[in-house]
Design a protein around this motif. Structure first.
Motif, short mmCIF file in Angstrom:
data_model
loop_
_atom_site.label_atom_id
_atom_site.label_comp_id
_atom_site.label_asym_id
_atom_site.label_seq_id
_atom_site.Cartn_x
_atom_site.Cartn_y
_atom_site.Cartn_z
N THR A 736 -25.71 18.12 6.13
CA THR A 736 -24.90 18.12 4.91
C THR A 736 -23.54 17.54 5.23
OG1 THR A 736 -26.04 20.09 4.11
CG2 THR A 736 -23.93 19.54 3.07
N VAL A 737 -23.18 16.44 4.56
CA VAL A 737 -21.91 15.77 4.76
C VAL A 737 -21.07 15.97 3.51
CG1 VAL A 737 -20.75 13.59 5.23
CG2 VAL A 737 -22.97 14.06 6.26
N SER A 738 -19.89 16.56 3.68
CA SER A 738 -18.99 16.84 2.56
C SER A 738 -17.74 16.00 2.68
CB SER A 738 -18.62 18.33 2.52
OG SER A 738 -19.78 19.14 2.44
N VAL A 739 -17.27 15.53 1.51
CA VAL A 739 -16.05 14.72 1.46
C VAL A 739 -15.03 15.47 0.62
CG1 VAL A 739 -15.09 12.45 0.97
CG2 VAL A 739 -17.53 12.67 1.49
N PHE A 740 -13.87 15.73 1.21
CA PHE A 740 -12.80 16.44 0.51
C PHE A 740 -11.64 15.48 0.28
CE2 PHE A 740 -15.13 19.52 3.05
CZ PHE A 740 -15.42 20.51 2.12
N LEU A 741 -11.19 15.43 -0.95
CA LEU A 741 -10.07 14.58 -1.32
C LEU A 741 -8.79 15.38 -1.16
CD1 LEU A 741 -9.35 11.78 -2.46
CD2 LEU A 741 -9.44 12.81 -4.74
N LEU A 742 -7.86 14.87 -0.37
CA LEU A 742 -6.61 15.57 -0.07
C LEU A 742 -5.50 15.02 -0.95
CD1 LEU A 742 -6.82 15.57 3.84
CD2 LEU A 742 -7.75 17.25 2.24
N HIS A 743 -4.68 15.93 -1.49
CA HIS A 743 -3.52 15.55 -2.28
C HIS A 743 -2.28 15.87 -1.46
CE1 HIS A 743 -6.11 14.97 -5.79
NE2 HIS A 743 -6.70 16.13 -5.48
N LEU A 744 -1.69 14.84 -0.92
CA LEU A 744 -0.51 15.02 -0.09
C LEU A 744 0.75 14.86 -0.94
CD1 LEU A 744 -1.55 12.85 3.00
CD2 LEU A 744 -1.96 15.26 2.61
N PRO A 745 1.78 15.68 -0.70
CA PRO A 745 3.04 15.50 -1.45
C PRO A 745 3.70 14.19 -1.06
CG PRO A 745 3.32 17.08 0.32
CD PRO A 745 1.86 16.77 0.26
N PRO A 746 4.39 13.54 -1.99
CA PRO A 746 5.07 12.29 -1.65
C PRO A 746 6.16 12.54 -0.62
CG PRO A 746 5.75 13.06 -3.82
CD PRO A 746 4.61 13.94 -3.39
N ALA A 747 6.38 11.54 0.22
CA ALA A 747 7.40 11.67 1.26
C ALA A 747 8.76 11.77 0.61
CB ALA A 747 7.35 10.47 2.20
N GLN A 748 9.58 12.68 1.13
CA GLN A 748 10.92 12.86 0.57
C GLN A 748 11.81 11.71 1.00
OE1 GLN A 748 12.28 16.72 1.78
NE2 GLN A 748 11.12 17.78 0.19
N THR A 749 12.46 11.12 0.01
CA THR A 749 13.38 10.02 0.27
C THR A 749 14.76 10.40 -0.20
OG1 THR A 749 12.89 9.01 -1.87
CG2 THR A 749 11.51 8.34 -0.02
N ALA A 750 15.73 9.49 -0.03
CA ALA A 750 17.10 9.77 -0.46
C ALA A 750 17.18 9.93 -1.97
CB ALA A 750 18.02 8.63 0.00
N ALA A 751 16.33 9.18 -2.71
CA ALA A 751 16.37 9.27 -4.17
C ALA A 751 15.89 10.63 -4.65
CB ALA A 751 15.51 8.16 -4.78
N THR A 752 14.88 11.18 -3.97
CA THR A 752 14.37 12.48 -4.42
C THR A 752 15.25 13.62 -4.02
OG1 THR A 752 13.05 12.68 -2.42
CG2 THR A 752 12.01 11.60 -4.29
N LEU A 753 16.20 13.38 -3.14
CA LEU A 753 17.06 14.47 -2.66
C LEU A 753 18.41 14.49 -3.36
CD1 LEU A 753 16.35 14.33 1.18
CD2 LEU A 753 15.40 15.89 -0.52
N VAL A 754 18.62 13.68 -4.45
CA VAL A 754 19.91 13.66 -5.17
C VAL A 754 20.08 14.98 -5.93
CG1 VAL A 754 21.24 12.53 -6.98
CG2 VAL A 754 19.87 11.18 -5.39
#
Length: 1162
Positions: A736-754
């Motif tokens: 049995t082979v299972s595939v899981f889709l991962l949802h990673l948070p976007p990388a924090q950049t200077a714009a997201t940290l304002v």
């Protein structure tokens, strides 16, 4: 018929077959670790070489780091005694060594390239001729052989025959004092005096030692031990003025050579007065003005008779008794040049090699450059980290250097052999960026890091997990015990714990089962037997945090499940306290422990350091954990909901003995009742019992169908063909082979940290990683899946690409079960190709890996391959997309280089196959590991550059090369001195041949000018005769100035005998240099052959106008003459075949045939 025609069209082209030979070649290259079952040790103080013999017939020679030579005894009469090496004796300064086997065979070995070849053998017959001791003359011409019968024979090393005189024990007895009336017994030791080469010191078994003078053939002096104590051996000082004589009762004494009177302390027993065991080996030296005595054994028999000890005593009263955990095989002491000043003690034990600094009063240990004990604690798993970057390697080295502070800094004394001049430069260039690191997991919970980039297997760091677990009370007791063991015991004997071999483990749950190391940032994950996963890193710049703990229960929703196995390991409470200090052991940060419940063994692991994720699988399911934020992501139970009784026990695919017995009795009972009452038919057992699930006849080691066998992180096309998504792939024993889709948070950049305008916004909490089941594949044959891989169009695995690279589309999925390979398209998951291994060959797949192969090819061949090859999508030029997986050890040289990535797989039969992808066409098949060697097959691991390592024994690793472009093998050589008799015989033969040549030269020249020889009258080419000057070269390898390197054939044919032809016959006949794929020396064969060259010449007298030659005046009376000349030469030839590997991976074999004519008659 149509199938046959199609099959013929699928055969590889000539260009492809040529390319296969240039890309793929199987060879065993080098061996790492400690020899299995060592039995003999010898040291050459002139050549600075050390040799070790084993019970399995192996001989290994070690010089300076990089100089390693291997030899192997062979069976002649199918007797195991023919392999058991009992004694080794060097022919000092020549590079040759003698071995004595348990079958009483004496063999002379000579270095040829990186191999040892037996060149001469002598067998002793009879019980009285059982060899007990050997001593080689310092003149390198004789070997004195002591026997159990008490006689000493002289063996001529040039002719390898026994020569007179023989020193008989009855002749010796006639010249000893009359007070000695015993049979002296066997010869225990023979020593030649260094200041008088014509004198021998001979120690007999029953307390008698004599000084024998060869000039007078008599006993010059006799030494008799009081009480006739049983002798063991002798040790003579450098000046030849005194000798140390040690005995079986644990005593020793130093005697003067010129004084037969016993010394005052003749009965000195170091660990007396209680009865002591025998002193097995003793050396005496000096440290300053003090005498240093080093001996093995001699322990008090009743109290410490089971201890394996080597003692170091000095005349100032300082004593150290090194207490080892394995049996002492032998030892030797190295001395400063031409003096009695002792420098280094080297001890060969049954399970390790230890070295100690005798110039230091503390007798500190020395870290040897080779022969490390891989199995200091039993090896439970292996992991090869390929292409580790420089920064990670340096971090591991810094951590290891802190562990080596207690070692001595004295130079390693064994410095023999010669290394190539360009070796250092090429290594610096090739290994400046990437390294190969072997990680071994052990039973005591430790992980050892080994640098296996080059020939030497260097230990660089030892990571321990055992101190994290357990109670505080147990931890304090263990620490106190370790400190007391390390301290010198002030009692008698003064024991000190020595050596690294420790086969005992306090808790079997600590054993390491799986390891993962990120080669780009040094993240380390260690999985254990009790479901524990330890998370650590080598990042010095990261913030130090205290140890964290988290547990994940796989069966939390299964109410009926009951775990019947062992308990989980408890992390020490003190480490988890809020005020606890971070665990920073030698520069390694242990950040957390993840406990998987139920605490079953970790069966597989996957690490993606860039995403901060680790996944672990057990027999019950899999977990996904975010170790950066230290929070669980999800878990999935793979148990069958209807079958909760397994509880860690494997389901058997065959009937148990108890069940079979029960069914047999039921059949008997019901058979009787049926016979007694024929009218009442009772259904049979098969009909009466409940319906059971049908299980096909598979191997019982398949285990639980729910067991997770492999995990893979990959960024690939799952949802659509345009966007890649991070995924986790898992596979179980039930296919049995299972595939899981991962949802990673976007990388924090200077714009997201304002910050917000008001400035009062609360800090944003980091988004958690989530996962969901995307797809599931169920293979019909339901065989256990052993590997999953996703590769791009060029064949490069996407999990090996650099961060941010996706590879060239389309991606393909490879699922390897135990029975077959299957390739699917992504994201459609449509089958593309299949290779059934078990159905075709009966073998099962055990391990898979993708390897990089490259070679240099002509431009026209490259164009034809790219233009007409149907599988060009799997191969690329080095500048193309596939260059990401090129081995770092391959320098991008000038010219056309061809690069290809192929699939490597190991079967349960020990065979290694190389398959092209995605066509799955076989490129190479080699029998690498013996099919009976289960441990070797289970421990084998591959590198990205087409190499493999496996445990050939419990303590040794064998290295294998599958690519011609990456071959790591010893390049050091040992210079060999020629035998004098061979030179003398060659000169005499040359002089005799010259006389006969001049006598017949005039006739031969006339006949050759008159009538050239035809093809039918030519004799066959004389087999190779090489000038003896080639023996002065290293290891008997002749130099070749040919510009073509390894593909030259120089031949000579002889028709009529001329001066030039005979000169060619004597100097330079057939020499063939060809390439080979075999790494080992083919063999050295002594052959006695007869060569006959026959030349027939017909002379017609009518064609000769005038005869003015005096030598032919007799021919005037005849009209036609037919002259037949025959030359016969009896030749003793020695054939040698040597295989060398160049830096660029080309294989070169030099085959020489050294012939020594015994008789010559023209």
């Amino acid at each position: 018929m149509l199938k046959f025609i199609r099959g013929k069209g699928q055969q590889p082209s000539v260009e492809r077959q040529r390319l296969q030979k240039d890309l793929f070649a199987y060879r065993k290259t080098t061996q790492h670790g400690f020899p299995h079952k060592p039995s003999a040790l010898a040291y050459d103080p002139v050549s600075k070489l050390m040799a070790i013999g084993t019970q399995t017939g192996a001989i290994k020679i070690f010089g300076q780091p990089g100089v390693e030579l291997y030899g192997q005894h062979t069976l002649v009469n199918n007797s195991a005694a023919e392999l058991n090496v009992q004694l080794l004796e060097w022919v000092y300064g020549t590079g040759r060594i003698l071995s004595l086997t348990a079958a009483n065979q004496l063999i002379l070995w000579e270095p040829v390239g990186t191999s040892l070849l037996p060149i001469k053998t002598y067998h002793f017959d009879g019980k009285l001729k059982k060899v007990s001791s050997l001593c080689c003359s310092l003149n390198k011409d004789l070997l004195w052989i002591g026997t159990e019968g008490g006689n000493i024979y002289q063996l001529d090393l040039h002719t390898f025959t026994i020569k007179e005189p023989v020193i008989y024990h009855d002749v010796v007895l006639e010249q000893v004092p009359p007070a000695y009336k015993l049979n002296p017994g066997a010869i225990e030791s023979i020593r030649q005096l260094p200041n008088a080469l014509n004198k021998l010191l001979i120690a007999y078994n029953r307390g008698l030692c004599v000084l024998w003078d060869f000039e007078s053939s008599s006993v010059e002096r006799a030494y008799v031990a009081p009480g006739h104590g049983q002798s063991v051996g002798l040790s003579v000082n450098f000046g030849g003025s005194e000798f140390s004589w040690y005995h079986a009762d644990g005593s020793y004494a130093t005697w003067k050579i010129d004084n037969a009177e016993p010394p005052n302390n003749v009965n000195y027993v170091p660990y007396g007065p209680d009865p002591c065991k025998s002193i097995n080996r003793l050396y005496k030296g000096k440290r300053g003005s003090n005498d240093v005595i080093v001996f093995s054994g001699g322990m008090p028999r009743s109290a410490y008779g089971d201890h394996n000890c080597v003692s170091v005593h000095t005349s100032d009263g300082h004593k150290v008794c090194l207490d080892f955990t394995s049996k002492v095989i032998d030892l030797f002491v190295t001395y400063k040049n031409n003096s009695d000043v002792s420098e280094v003690l080297i001890v060969l034990l049954e399970e390790e090699l230890c070295a100690y600094d005798l110039t230091d009063s503390n007798i500190s240990a020395i870290k040897a450059p080779y022969l490390h004990s891989v199995h200091a604690s039993a090896v439970t798993c292996n992991y090869l980290a390929s292409q580790v970057i420089q920064s990670v390697y340096d971090s591991i080295l810094r951590a290891g250097d802190e562990q080596d502070l207690d070692y001595s800094n004295i130079d390693w004394p064994i410095t023999g052999g010669v290394l190539p001049d360009d070796l250092g430069e090429s290594d610096e260039e090739d290994t400046a960026k990437f390294y190969e690191i072997l990680l071994t997991g052990h039973e005591d919970g430790s992980v050892k890091f080994w640098d296996c980039t080059g020939v030497l297997l260097k230990p660089i760091y030892s990571f321990k997990t055992g101190h994290i677990f357990g109670s505080e009370h147990e931890f304090r007791d263990d620490a106190a015990a370790d400190i007391s063991a390390e301290q010198l015991d002030e009692g008698e004997p003064p024991f000190r714990k020595a050596g690294l071999f420790d086969p005992y483990s306090d808790d079997p749950r600590l054993a390491v089962k799986k390891i993962a190391l990120c080669p780009k940032n040094g993240q380390l994950i260690v999985g254990g037997t009790a479901g524990q996963i330890v998370i650590a890193d080598f990042d010095d710049a990261s913030e130090k945090v205290s140890l964290k703990y988290c547990s994940m229960n796989l069966v939390s929703d299964r109410d009926g499940f009951v775990w019947k196995g062992h308990d989980q390991l408890n992390v020490r409470a003190k480490l988890l306290a809020s005020e606890a200090k971070p665990i920073d052991e030698n520069g390694v940060n242990i950040t957390g422990v993840l406990q998987v419940l139920p605490p079953a063994s970790i069966t597989c692991m996957a690490l993606e350091a860039n995403w901060g994720l680790v996944s672990g699988g057990t027999a019950h399911g899999l977990v996904l954990f975010d170790f950066k934020n230290f929070v669980p992501v999800f878990h999935r139970c793979t148990l069958n909901p209807n079958d909760l009784t397994g509880a860690g026990e494997q389901l058997s695919r065959r009937k148990s003995f108890k069940k079979s017995l029960r069914e047999s009795f039921r059949k008997l009972r019901k058979g009787r009742s049926t016979r007694n009452n024929p009218s009442n038919q009772v259904p049979t057992t098969l009909e009466a019992r409940p319906v059971e699930r049908q299980i096909e006849a598979r191997c019982p080691d398949d285990g639980l169908g729910s067991m997770v066998r492999c995990l893979l992180f990959a960024k690939t096309y799952v949802t659509n063909v345009n966007i890649t998504s991070p995924t986790l792939w898992s596979a179980t024993n039930a296919s049995t082979v299972s595939v899981f889709l991962l949802h990673l948070p976007p990388a924090q950049t200077a714009a997201t940290l304002v910050p917000s305008a008001s400035g009062n916004a609360p800090p944003q909490t980091p988004r958690r990683i989530s996962a969901q089941l995307a797809k599931e594949i169920q293979l019909k044959h339901r065989a256990p899946v052993v590997g999953i891989s996703i590769f791009d169009q060029a064949g490069s695995p996407v999990d090996q690409l650099s961060d941010g690279e996706n590879g060239s589309p389309p991606h393909r999925l490879l699922i390897a079960s135990e029975e077959q390979f299957k390739v699917f398209s992504l994201p459609q998951l449509k089958p593309i190709n299949k290779y059934k291994l078990t159905a075709n060959e009966g073998a099962r797949i055990r391990r898979i890996h993708f390897g990089s192969f490259r070679c240099r090819i002509p431009p026209e061949l490259l164009q034809s391959l790219h233009g007409g090859s149907p599988t060009k999508s799997t191969r690329s030029h080095v500048d193309g997309d596939g260059s990401a997986n090129i081995s770092a050890n391959l320098a991008a040289g000038r010219g056309d280089e061809y690069h290809e990535i192929a699939l490597i797989c190991l079967t349960n039969m020990g065979d290694i196959m190389v398959l092209s992808v995605p066509e799955l066409k076989r490129q190479l098949n080699a029998a690498a590991v013996r099919r009976e060697d289960i441990n070797g097959i289970s421990s084998l691991g591959f590198t990205n550059s087409g190499e493999a390592l496996y445990m050939m024994s419990s303590s040794e690793l064998q290295r294998i090369a599958l690519a011609t472009s990456k071959v790591v093998r010893p390049t050091g050589i040992v210079k060999v001195e020629p035998l004098e008799t061979e030179e003398r015989a060659q000169k005499e033969i040359e002089e005799e041949n010259k006389k006969e040549i001049y006598a017949n030269a005039e006739v031969a020249n006339f006949l050759e000018a008159k009538e050239p020889p035809t093809a039918s009258s030519r004799a066959t080419p004389v087999e190779g005769v090489v000038d003896r000057s080639s023996l002065y070269l290293t290891n008997g390898i002749s130099n070749s100035n040919s510009p073509n390197g390894g593909n030259d054939t120089i031949s000579s044919s002889i028709g009529d005998i001329t001066v030039d032809s005979v000169r060619d016959h004597l100097n330079l006949t057939t020499t063939t240099l060809c390439s080979t794929t075999t790494e080992e020396t083919v063999g050295r064969l002594s052959v006695l052959s007869t060569q006959t060259n026959k030349s027939t010449t017909t002379v017609n007298m009518n064609d000769i106008p005038d005869i003015n030659i005096p030598n032919l005046s007799d021919l005037a009376t005849t009209s036609n003459t037919t002259d037949t000349s025959t030359s016969s030469v009896v030749i003793k030839s020695v054939i040698t075949s040597i295989s060398h590997e160049k830096a660029n991976g080309e294989s070169e074999t030099k085959r020489t045939k050294n012939t020594t004519p015994k008789e010559s008659q023209f």
